[in-house]
Design an enzyme around this catalytic site. Structure first.
Site, short mmCIF file in Angstrom:
data_model
loop_
_atom_site.label_atom_id
_atom_site.label_comp_id
_atom_site.label_asym_id
_atom_site.label_seq_id
_atom_site.Cartn_x
_atom_site.Cartn_y
_atom_site.Cartn_z
N ASN A 48 0.80 -1.23 0.00
CA ASN A 48 0.00 0.00 0.00
C ASN A 48 0.84 1.28 0.00
OD1 ASN A 48 -2.25 -1.52 -0.20
ND2 ASN A 48 -2.95 -1.23 1.91
N ARG A 92 -2.52 -10.88 -4.78
CA ARG A 92 -2.54 -9.42 -4.95
C ARG A 92 -1.69 -8.74 -3.88
NH1 ARG A 92 -8.14 -7.00 -4.72
NH2 ARG A 92 -6.78 -5.22 -4.85
N ARG A 94 -17.44 2.03 -0.74
CA ARG A 94 -16.21 2.71 -1.11
C ARG A 94 -16.40 3.83 -2.14
NH1 ARG A 94 -11.41 -1.58 -1.50
NH2 ARG A 94 -10.22 0.17 -0.72
C1 EPZ Z 1 -6.71 2.12 1.67
O1 EPZ Z 1 -7.90 2.04 0.91
C2 EPZ Z 1 -6.03 0.79 1.55
N1 EPZ Z 1 -5.69 0.53 0.15
C3 EPZ Z 1 -6.92 -0.31 2.10
O2 EPZ Z 1 -6.22 -1.52 2.06
C4 EPZ Z 1 -7.25 0.00 3.56
O3 EPZ Z 1 -8.16 -0.95 4.05
C5 EPZ Z 1 -7.87 1.39 3.68
O4 EPZ Z 1 -7.00 2.38 3.05
C6 EPZ Z 1 -8.10 1.82 5.11
O5 EPZ Z 1 -6.90 1.80 5.81
C7 EPZ Z 1 -4.53 0.92 -0.33
O6 EPZ Z 1 -3.74 1.58 0.33
C8 EPZ Z 1 -4.22 0.53 -1.74
P1 EPZ Z 1 -10.01 4.88 2.57
P2 EPZ Z 1 -8.73 3.34 0.57
O7 EPZ Z 1 -10.25 5.89 1.51
O8 EPZ Z 1 -7.79 4.47 0.42
C9 EPZ Z 1 -14.60 6.02 3.06
C10 EPZ Z 1 -5.92 -3.80 1.50
O9 EPZ Z 1 -6.45 -4.85 1.93
N2 EPZ Z 1 -14.44 6.92 1.92
O10 EPZ Z 1 -9.06 5.22 3.66
O11 EPZ Z 1 -9.61 3.01 -0.56
C11 EPZ Z 1 -14.48 4.56 2.67
O12 EPZ Z 1 -15.69 4.07 2.13
C12 EPZ Z 1 -6.73 -2.57 1.19
O13 EPZ Z 1 -4.70 -3.69 1.28
C13 EPZ Z 1 -15.47 7.78 1.59
O14 EPZ Z 1 -16.52 7.80 2.23
O15 EPZ Z 1 -9.58 3.52 1.90
C14 EPZ Z 1 -14.10 3.93 3.99
O16 EPZ Z 1 -15.25 3.75 4.77
C15 EPZ Z 1 -8.18 -2.82 1.14
N3 EPZ Z 1 -15.30 8.61 0.52
C16 EPZ Z 1 -13.23 4.99 4.65
O17 EPZ Z 1 -13.54 6.22 3.97
C17 EPZ Z 1 -14.15 8.63 -0.21
O18 EPZ Z 1 -14.06 9.42 -1.17
C18 EPZ Z 1 -11.73 4.77 4.54
O19 EPZ Z 1 -11.40 4.47 3.20
C19 EPZ Z 1 -13.11 7.78 0.14
C20 EPZ Z 1 -13.28 6.93 1.22
#
Ligand code: EPZ
Length: 429
Positions: A23, A408, A131
């Site tokens: 990540n 992955r 997401r």
């Molecule tokens: C990153 O995903 C990671 N992916 C995820 O790891 C990880 O679970 C996640 O952060 C949380 O730590 C990578 O780094 C590639 P977020 P990301 O935006 O960035 C909400 C793994 O297994 N949200 O921090 O997509 C969202 O729905 C993966 O390696 C909004 O509401 O996660 C969630 O509830 C899976 N609107 C929360 O925020 C937005 O525009 C956190 O998501 C964006 C996010």
């Protein structure tokens, strides 16, 4: 489709080398779009997601040269990537590409910042919740981009370039922070990002951007201050160790019992998870070269945990912790607060005999004396590895289907565990 067969019951003993963080690698690769210079990334893990992102970036004009690890070479020879986006040849990121990996949506910010335009498909990724991407889009709007949604695509325009602005995230998002931070490095003037994600991978990307000539203050805190520059240059950066891989193997050792040195692991990246393991009765020793994890004979105490953004307990270790707690002496409460649908491993763990009650975002895990091997289905990356952990302690044979999820994000998992005495084998088909 490959499957993984595990025969449970072996203790783990030995050393597991921890790879570079997936990540961090993904956004670091994307950062290459911001410069015509060469970005050299060391300690890049060999993962399906990394290969896929290399292809996606190639479409935009990034030339990728790989040096370092060769097939058959032993651990410790990590890959080195040289990424050069001398010219951006296409600002379109098509559905076929982005739908296969959510992180590729993060090309949006860098492309608009450098080219003044981008058209990026709405993303896919692991099915762990709805997401949305609203935070990404609001952040880019705050930097002056005009954003439209059309036919499943985000179309962003900033013909005269982005301008600095104030971005206050209503909720912590790792991806939106990456997107905003990368875009702001080339925006005119000052950008302040409030409630930025403090995940170590965000810090790693920020450190790399600074090496590329970006002016960023507040790295590691929730307020990032960025003074835009006219252009960035190439740099050399080594990817930080994978804290989720570290925590995963720590939980595997905790589950099976044994004594394993996690080489290159950094305890400061996962204090919350290590504290939970200590609370459960696992011995953790931090050394100069990594983290030693052991559990000899003693039972596992149940725990109460809720997932939180960094520095809290990571959602990416929730499934693995749940697998561990299925064999604890009592009932654990595990609350998932980040993603609303990240419990798909529960029904698969139940196939192995785990007793888990779901109540909204809370999983109550009643420890059982034994799990029993069965056929199970990997549903997402971290869920899959929780099934490997459960399989390692289950009596008899567990076969995990749809292993591509594991590939992955875990580099040569069967080899790393196998060397420590696990009976684990990939069944290719
Ligand atoms: C990153 O995903 C990671 N992916 C995820 O790891 C990880 O679970 C996640 O952060 C949380 O730590 C990578 O780094 C590639 P977020 P990301 O935006 O960035 C909400 C793994 O297994 N949200 O921090 O997509 C969202 O729905 C993966 O390696 C909004 O509401 O996660 C969630 O509830 C899976 N609107 C929360 O925020 C937005 O525009 C956190 O998501 C964006 C996010």
């Amino acid at each position: 489709m490959d499957r993984i067969k595990v025969i449970g019951g072996s203790r783990l003993e030995g050393t597991i080398p921890i790879s570079g963080a997936k990540n961090a690698t993904l956004p670091l690769m994307i950062a290459s779009l911001l410069t015509s210079g060469t970005l050299t990334l060391e300690n890049v893990p060999q993962l399906a997601d990394v290969v896929q992102l290399g292809r996606i970036l190639g479409n935009h004009g990034v030339d990728l040269a790989i040096a370092g690890k060769r097939p058959g070479q032993s651990d410790g020879h990590s890959q080195t990537f040289r990424l050069t986006a001398h010219e951006i040849v296409d600002t379109l990121a098509p559905y076929e590409m982005v739908s296969r990996m959510r992180a590729s949506f993060w090309v949006l910010g860098p492309l608009v910042a450098r080219m003044g335009e981008a058209k990026v498909s709405l993303p896919g990724g692991c099915a762990i919740g709805t997401r949305p991407v609203d935070l990404h889009l609001d952040a880019l709007r705050a930097l002056g981009a005009e954003i439209e949604l059309e036919g499943g695509y985000v179309i962003a325009n900033a013909p005269s370039g982005l301008t600095g602005g104030r971005i206050t995230f209503p909720k912590v998002s790792v991806g939106a922070t990456h997107n905003a931070l990368m875009a702001a490095t080339l925006a005119k003037g000052e950008t302040i990002i409030e409630n930025a994600a403090r995940e170590p991978e965000v810090g790693d990307v920020a450190e790399c951007l600074v090496k590329m000539g970006a002016r960023i203050e507040g790295i590691g805190t929730s307020t990032l201050n960025i003074q835009g520059v006219d252009e960035l240059k190439g740099a050399v950066h080594s990817v930080l160790p994978d804290r989720i891989e570290t925590g995963t193997y720590a939980m595997a050792v905790a589950a099976t019992g044994g004594d394993v040195m996690l080489d290159n692991a950094r305890a400061d990246l996962l204090e919350a998870a290590l504290d939970v393991l200590r609370e459960a009765g696992v011995e953790i020793t931090v050394t100069n070269s990594g983290i030693r994890v052991s559990r000899n004979g003693a039972g596992l105490k149940p725990i109460n945990v809720e997932t939180q953004p960094f520095p809290g307990f990571p959602t990416d270790l929730q499934a693995q912790l749940m697998a561990l707690m299925t064999i604890a002496d009592g009932t654990s409460n595990i609350r998932e607060t980040i993603f609303e649908n990240r419990f798909m491993h529960v029904q698969e763990l139940a196939r192995l005999g785990a007793e888990i009650d779901l109540d909204g975002d809370l999983a109550r895990v009643s420890g059982v004396r034994k799990l029993h091997g069965a056929q199970v289905m990997a549903t997402d990356l971290r869920a899959s590895v929780s099934l490997v952990i459960a399989g390692l302690v289950a009596e008899g044979e567990t076969v995990i289907n749809r292993v591509y999820h594991l590939d992955r994000g875990f580099e040569r998992i069967e080899e790393k565990l196998g060397r420590c005495g696990a009976q684990i084998e990939r069944l290719s088909s």
